[in-house]
Motif scaffolding. Structure first.
Motif, short mmCIF file in Angstrom:
data_model
loop_
_atom_site.label_atom_id
_atom_site.label_comp_id
_atom_site.label_asym_id
_atom_site.label_seq_id
_atom_site.Cartn_x
_atom_site.Cartn_y
_atom_site.Cartn_z
N ALA A 47 19.26 -29.82 -19.29
CA ALA A 47 18.60 -29.72 -17.99
C ALA A 47 17.84 -28.40 -17.91
O ALA A 47 18.40 -27.34 -18.17
CB ALA A 47 19.63 -29.81 -16.87
N ASN A 48 16.60 -28.49 -17.54
CA ASN A 48 15.73 -27.32 -17.51
C ASN A 48 15.88 -26.51 -16.22
O ASN A 48 15.29 -25.46 -16.09
CB ASN A 48 14.27 -27.76 -17.67
CG ASN A 48 13.39 -26.63 -18.13
OD1 ASN A 48 13.83 -25.72 -18.81
ND2 ASN A 48 12.14 -26.67 -17.73
N ASN A 49 16.68 -27.00 -15.27
CA ASN A 49 16.75 -26.34 -13.98
C ASN A 49 18.11 -25.70 -13.70
O ASN A 49 18.41 -25.38 -12.56
CB ASN A 49 16.40 -27.32 -12.86
CG ASN A 49 17.31 -28.53 -12.85
OD1 ASN A 49 18.15 -28.69 -13.72
ND2 ASN A 49 17.13 -29.38 -11.86
N VAL A 86 19.90 -35.79 -15.07
CA VAL A 86 19.00 -35.22 -16.08
C VAL A 86 18.01 -36.32 -16.45
O VAL A 86 18.39 -37.33 -17.02
CB VAL A 86 19.78 -34.73 -17.32
CG1 VAL A 86 18.82 -34.16 -18.36
CG2 VAL A 86 20.81 -33.68 -16.92
N ASP A 88 13.80 -37.34 -17.74
CA ASP A 88 12.46 -36.95 -18.18
C ASP A 88 11.48 -37.49 -17.14
O ASP A 88 11.88 -38.12 -16.15
CB ASP A 88 12.17 -37.44 -19.60
CG ASP A 88 12.18 -38.95 -19.75
OD1 ASP A 88 12.25 -39.69 -18.73
OD2 ASP A 88 12.13 -39.42 -20.90
N HIS A 89 10.20 -37.27 -17.34
CA HIS A 89 9.21 -37.69 -16.33
C HIS A 89 9.13 -39.21 -16.22
O HIS A 89 8.91 -39.73 -15.12
CB HIS A 89 7.85 -37.06 -16.63
CG HIS A 89 7.86 -35.58 -16.45
ND1 HIS A 89 8.00 -34.98 -15.22
CD2 HIS A 89 7.79 -34.57 -17.34
CE1 HIS A 89 8.02 -33.67 -15.35
NE2 HIS A 89 7.89 -33.39 -16.63
N ASN A 101 13.54 -33.14 -15.25
CA ASN A 101 14.10 -31.81 -15.51
C ASN A 101 14.66 -31.70 -16.92
O ASN A 101 15.43 -30.80 -17.20
CB ASN A 101 15.18 -31.47 -14.47
CG ASN A 101 16.37 -32.42 -14.53
OD1 ASN A 101 16.28 -33.51 -15.05
ND2 ASN A 101 17.48 -31.99 -13.96
N ALA A 103 14.64 -30.54 -20.50
CA ALA A 103 14.00 -29.41 -21.16
C ALA A 103 13.16 -29.86 -22.35
O ALA A 103 13.43 -30.89 -22.97
CB ALA A 103 15.06 -28.41 -21.62
#
Length: 130
Positions: A47-49, A86, A88-89, A101, A103
């Motif tokens: 998770a990028n956030n 989690v 992806d777009h 979100n 990564a």
């Protein structure tokens, strides 16, 4: 020797830190990592956030940097990821969420990717889990 590494615990778990150190040591000793598979709470490392307290080690960020630096094949179990938010777009659009979100460097996929990697590896090492 070719290894598959499974990460089953969240990025705050000591097991996840040990998995990263093990992966770094493998490459330092000229072994090959076929794939790192993030499953169960391990998907949270992708998770990028995530925000970590200033006095704590950011293992999720270290995993992300490691994957990017060494072009590691990093797969996140899609079922486990969706349950933990989690995305992806593509999945964010599918489920009408604000945005992805996941990564950079990770891909969402199923357990078939773990099976595929195991067929090509000499060893499978798993870190964390219940």
């Amino acid at each position: 020797m070719r290894f598959v590494i499974s990460v089953l615990s969240s990025s705050t778990s000591p097991a996840t830190r040990r998995a990263l150190r093990f992966a770094q040591a493998l490459l330092a000793q000229k072994h090959e990592i076929v794939r790192v598979f993030f499953y169960q709470d391990g998907v949270l490392s992708a998770a990028n956030n995530l925000v970590v307290a200033q006095d704590q080690e950011d293992i999720a960020r270290q995993w992300q940097d490691f994957i990017r630096a060494y072009d590691i094949d990093a797969v996140v179990c899609i079922a486990a990821a969706l349950r933990r938010g989690v995305l992806d777009h593509v999945e964010a659009t599918r489920y009408q969420r604000q945005g992805g979100n996941l990564a950079e460097g990770y891909q969402l996929s199923g357990l078939g990717q773990l099976h595929d990697a195991l067929q090509r590896a000499d060893r499978h090492i798993s870190f964390g889990g219940a």
